[in-house]
Design an enzyme around this catalytic site. Structure first.
Site, PDB file in Angstrom:
ATOM      1  N   PHE A   1      -8.030  11.392  -1.760  1.00 38.72           N
ATOM      2  CA  PHE A   1      -7.326  10.135  -2.037  1.00 38.72           C
ATOM      3  C   PHE A   1      -8.018   8.940  -1.381  1.00 38.72           C
ATOM      4  O   PHE A   1      -8.708   9.078  -0.430  1.00 38.72           O
ATOM      5  CB  PHE A   1      -5.872  10.220  -1.562  1.00 38.72           C
ATOM      6  CG  PHE A   1      -5.127  11.321  -2.238  1.00 38.72           C
ATOM      7  CD1 PHE A   1      -5.392  11.652  -3.562  1.00 38.72           C
ATOM      8  CD2 PHE A   1      -4.186  12.057  -1.566  1.00 38.72           C
ATOM      9  CE1 PHE A   1      -4.713  12.683  -4.175  1.00 38.72           C
ATOM     10  CE2 PHE A   1      -3.499  13.079  -2.167  1.00 38.72           C
ATOM     11  CZ  PHE A   1      -3.767  13.391  -3.471  1.00 38.72           C
TER      12      PHE A   1
ATOM     13  N   TRP B   1      -3.365   4.823  -6.439  1.00 38.68           N
ATOM     14  CA  TRP B   1      -4.043   4.970  -5.147  1.00 38.68           C
ATOM     15  C   TRP B   1      -4.338   6.445  -4.849  1.00 38.68           C
ATOM     16  O   TRP B   1      -5.357   6.777  -4.256  1.00 38.68           O
ATOM     17  CB  TRP B   1      -3.159   4.375  -4.040  1.00 38.68           C
ATOM     18  CG  TRP B   1      -3.717   4.552  -2.658  1.00 38.68           C
ATOM     19  CD1 TRP B   1      -4.612   3.741  -2.021  1.00 38.68           C
ATOM     20  CD2 TRP B   1      -3.432   5.618  -1.729  1.00 38.68           C
ATOM     21  NE1 TRP B   1      -4.899   4.220  -0.771  1.00 38.68           N
ATOM     22  CE2 TRP B   1      -4.190   5.379  -0.563  1.00 38.68           C
ATOM     23  CE3 TRP B   1      -2.619   6.737  -1.779  1.00 38.68           C
ATOM     24  CZ2 TRP B   1      -4.143   6.212   0.539  1.00 38.68           C
ATOM     25  CZ3 TRP B   1      -2.573   7.582  -0.674  1.00 38.68           C
ATOM     26  CH2 TRP B   1      -3.333   7.315   0.466  1.00 38.68           C
ATOM     27  N   HIS B   2      -3.421   7.310  -5.302  1.00 39.41           N
ATOM     28  CA  HIS B   2      -3.593   8.728  -5.008  1.00 39.41           C
ATOM     29  C   HIS B   2      -4.736   9.363  -5.793  1.00 39.41           C
ATOM     30  O   HIS B   2      -5.259  10.404  -5.391  1.00 39.41           O
ATOM     31  CB  HIS B   2      -2.293   9.494  -5.302  1.00 39.41           C
ATOM     32  CG  HIS B   2      -1.268   9.329  -4.233  1.00 39.41           C
ATOM     33  ND1 HIS B   2      -0.399   8.261  -4.199  1.00 39.41           N
ATOM     34  CD2 HIS B   2      -0.980  10.080  -3.144  1.00 39.41           C
ATOM     35  CE1 HIS B   2       0.380   8.372  -3.137  1.00 39.41           C
ATOM     36  NE2 HIS B   2       0.050   9.455  -2.475  1.00 39.41           N
ATOM     37  N   GLY B   3      -5.108   8.790  -6.905  1.00 36.08           N
ATOM     38  CA  GLY B   3      -6.214   9.375  -7.655  1.00 36.08           C
ATOM     39  C   GLY B   3      -6.489   8.615  -8.934  1.00 36.08           C
ATOM     40  O   GLY B   3      -5.612   7.959  -9.494  1.00 36.08           O
TER      41      GLY B   3
END
Lengths: 455, 316
Positions: A455, A316-318
């Site tokens: 993000f 989800w962060h990248g």
């Protein structure tokens, strides 16, 4: 529009003025909705198309789910939301990896070049609305039939771009009553806004310059430099996101709206479990309630669910293997902590030792998070082990900034968790606010984006 | 509501007063923007300075003025008070500007660094247009420097005035007569504050290095014309030094071309140039090929007293 710009301050003051001179709930909500769209479109207007489409689509699905209670409708809505997120955020990553996989069989496919564009905050507003749809399906929240109110919930400018991820049952009721102007709340809103800007501009932006240098050339860092730079990144990412969340809460207060706390001094955690209860709280709880529990939670395959949740949380962060590894690292650690409970003791020294272990473990995993790719991460690990010789000395400024961060946490962190600011004397309130203004003013030459925007 | 009004008005009032205060004390706040201006402001505050060192980071790292005073006072019956005005990131224009300002002060002796980077190579930090300006007239150099410094003024007022570093600099101005200012300007400031300055004991200044003293009547280079014109008018004592360098820098510093230029200076201004770049200076005294470390600074400061004492004594 960025929070750390004069344009935003003017925009915000105008919105606030109009908001408080009217007593009509409709006008207030229309103002917040249109203002939020304006705020979002100001940065990059094409993103507005995606946002508006998402609002329309999810408003329709929310009504449909409430009406039919159909799991299929919910699944369809979630898939559409995730498809949209994947298209913008992960398509390049998926394509690159798919072509690389085919190339490993001897094909010679080239990765097509295209302009990579990610709508701001898509990860946040997608997760927020998925949570809302699931809540409606679970009958934990009443469906919102007013499109304007739903629109404000979906894109309130205070938290649209980088959270906190709000829950409908906490947020929507606040939009349905005409709040009376509360001077105390407004005042504490100013304090949060100033404190957030201060954390972001004075600490995060300044430290970022050293971190960028360190990670761009790990071979230039000796053992001490590498560790100090890594501490710098730990401080930078916390300050960046903590600062943004604090600003968001401050803006909310100024409108009489309560937003949830997102950070609670995470680096003093004695276990990784505690860390995730203190770090990015709204995301952690979202992952727990809508992913971990949906996968089966503690009922069956507990450890698998945990690993899957953290891996997806990392993704989800990248869109990069680095983030996946970062997530896997945290997942493994959480699993290990559950399988082999590890505690040195209960006294103060043992607690401090635990805190240091957890902090350094988190820092080491940050390398995956910050590095540009695996090679960069590997090089950085080498520098952490002191495998590079360098005569570059640790910057006094970096050390000063890290000390300033500790000073900030020690003296102001608690006041950003409760309403104690209001109990201070007027002299202290004014002095601290002025200190923040002076610091913001003097450091305001760096215009770096908030890290979490990607993000 | 009253609380909010009081809070907001108090903040606005303090901000307005601050803006007024900064406006009325522009000199100090200007000094916060630039190391050179800072040192000039410090010089104004310092009373009874008899000698100043002017130059780049090379001189900044080569001379400790407090130690210079101590050594001088040990060997002379005259009381020395010196000030190291060298700063990092210097170039010809800025040094020229510094000299011009110092000539108007109470200082009696100017020890000026004449090294490759500052005088012989006009390219350092200069683009082509700046180089042309150097050759035009004294005024244009001065205008250039003033222009550069004033361009930063609004930045100072808006942003830099309240940086922690600025407060440190204000503190430095007001305490420049009390503390050894040198430590603030070098790297490892924190380390220098908390650690005691080491004086090199086991070293004989007589044996270490000898300067190449240049004093000649050969006509020469025009590159120093502006500087010569400026210094020619003063009654103050001018001495040129070129602090030692490591082996890597010898060729660049100690060569015929440089010495030819030094001879011009020497002849026109009737002074001497002490060039230490031709002597072998032990590697253990060097921080890098150009700059001395703290031991080197201690050693070289002693050497300077040895070589300049007599010349200076006549003037102070």
């Amino acid at each position: 529009m960025l929070f750390n710009t004069l344009t935003f301050i003017i925009f915000h003051l105008v919105c606030l003025f109009i908001f408080w001179i009217t007593k009509s709930l409709l006008i207030r909500n229309v103002l917040l909705f249109s203002g939020s769209l304006f705020f979002y479109g100001w940065y990059y207007w094409p993103g507005l198309i995606v946002l508006v489409l998402s609002i329309l689509l999810n408003f329709y699905f929310s009504l449909k789910i409430a009406q039919t209670g159909s799991k299929k409708t919910l699944s369809l809505a979630v898939i559409l939301n995730l498809t949209s997120l994947s298209f913008f955020k992960y398509s390049k990553f998926i394509l690159e990896n798919f072509l690389s996989f085919l190339n490993s069989f001897g094909l010679e496919l080239t990765i097509p070049e295209y302009n990579y564009w990610l709508p701001l905050g898509i990860s946040f507003y997608t997760f927020q609305v998925i949570g809302y749809l699931v809540d409606i399906y679970r009958k934990e929240v009443e469906v919102e039939k007013n499109f304007i109110v739903f629109g404000v919930f979906k894109c309130f400018y205070a938290q649209l771009i980088a959270g906190p991820i709000v829950r409908a049952k906490e947020f929507l009721p606040q939009l349905k009553k005409v709040n009376r102007f509360n001077p105390e709340k407004f005042k504490i809103g100013i304090y949060y806004l100033l404190a957030g800007l201060c954390i972001k501009i004075v600490i995060a932006d300044t430290v970022a310059q050293f971190v960028d240098f360190g990670f761009s050339a790990p071979e230039k860092l000796n053992f001490i430099n590498a560790w100090v730079t890594l501490y710098g990144f730990a401080v930078q990412i916390l300050s960046d996101f903590w600062g943004y969340s604090t600003i968001a809460i401050g803006i909310g207060y100024m409108y009489g709206i309560d937003l949830p706390l997102n950070f609670n001094n995470p680096y003093i955690s004695s276990s990784i479990r505690e860390f995730w209860r203190r770090w990015h709280i709204t995301l952690s709880f979202w992952l727990r309630d809508y992913l971990y529990i949906s996968l089966g939670g503690n009922r069956k395959y507990r450890l698998r669910n945990l690993m899957a949740t953290m891996t997806l949380g990392g993704l989800w962060h990248g869109a990069s293997w680095n983030f996946i590894f970062w997530g896997i690292g945290h997942g493994l650690w959480l699993v290990l902590e559950r399988v082999i409970p590890f505690k040195i003791g209960n006294n103060k020294f043992a607690k401090l030792t635990n805190q240091l272990i957890v902090f350094h473990g988190v820092c080491i995993l940050w390398v995956f998070f910050r590095a540009n790719d695996f090679k960069n991460a590997f090089d950085y690990f080498q520098s952490l082990l002191g495998m590079f010789k360098s005569s570059i000395k640790v910057s006094d400024t970096l050390i000063f900034q890290l000390i300033l961060f500790i000073f900030f946490v020690v003296f102001f962190e608690k006041s950003l968790k409760d309403q104690r600011f209001l109990k201070w004397s007027l002299f202290k309130q004014v002095s601290v606010s002025l200190l923040f203004i002076f610091l913001i003013n003097s450091y305001a030459n760096a215009k770096l984006d908030f890290i979490y925007f990607v993000f | 509501m009253k609380g909010l009004i009081k809070y907001t008005l108090s903040i606005l009032l303090v901000l307005l007063c601050t803006e007024q205060f900064v406006g009325h004390h522009q000199n100090y706040f200007r000094a916060l923007s630039d190391k050179l201006l800072l040192k000039l402001e410090m010089l104004k505050k310092r009373e009874n300075d008899k000698l100043v060192f002017i130059g780049s980071s090379k001189t900044l790292d080569a001379v400790d003025s407090a130690l210079f005073n101590d050594h001088f006072n040990e060997v002379s019956d005259k009381k020395m008070k010196s000030f190291n005005m060298a700063t990092t990131g210097q170039n010809y224009k800025r040094i020229f500007h510094t000299i011009k300002k110092v000539l108007k002060s109470q200082v009696k002796v100017l020890v000026i660094e004449t090294s490759y980077v500052n005088f012989l190579d006009g390219n350092l930090g200069f683009d082509e247009s700046e180089k042309r300006n150097i050759n035009k007239s004294n005024l244009s150099i001065e205008e250039d420097v003033q222009g550069f410094l004033s361009r930063n003024l609004h930045m100072v007022r808006l942003r830099k005035a309240f940086k922690p570093k600025s407060f440190l600099r204000l503190f430095m101005i007001f305490s420049s007569n009390i503390f050894n200012h040198d430590m603030w300007f070098r790297s490892n400031t924190i380390k220098q504050i908390i650690s005691k300055f080491k004086v090199v004991q086991d070293f004989s200044s007589q044996d270490l290095i000898q300067p190449k003293i240049i004093s000649s009547n050969i006509n020469g280079d025009e590159r120093f014309r502006n500087l010569i014109n400026l210094l020619d008018t003063t009654e103050k004592k001018i001495i040129f030094i070129n602090p030692p360098v490591a082996k890597e820098d010898h060729e660049r510093e100690c060569n015929d071309e440089n010495h030819h230029s030094y001879k011009t200076l020497s002849k026109e201004l009737d002074t001497k140039v002490y060039d230490y770049t031709c002597s072998a200076f032990d590697q253990k005294f060097m921080r890098d090929p150009t700059h001395l470390n703290s031991s080197g600074r201690s050693a070289f400061t002693k050497i300077l007293v040895r070589d300049l004492q007599k010349e200076i004594e006549q003037e102070i």
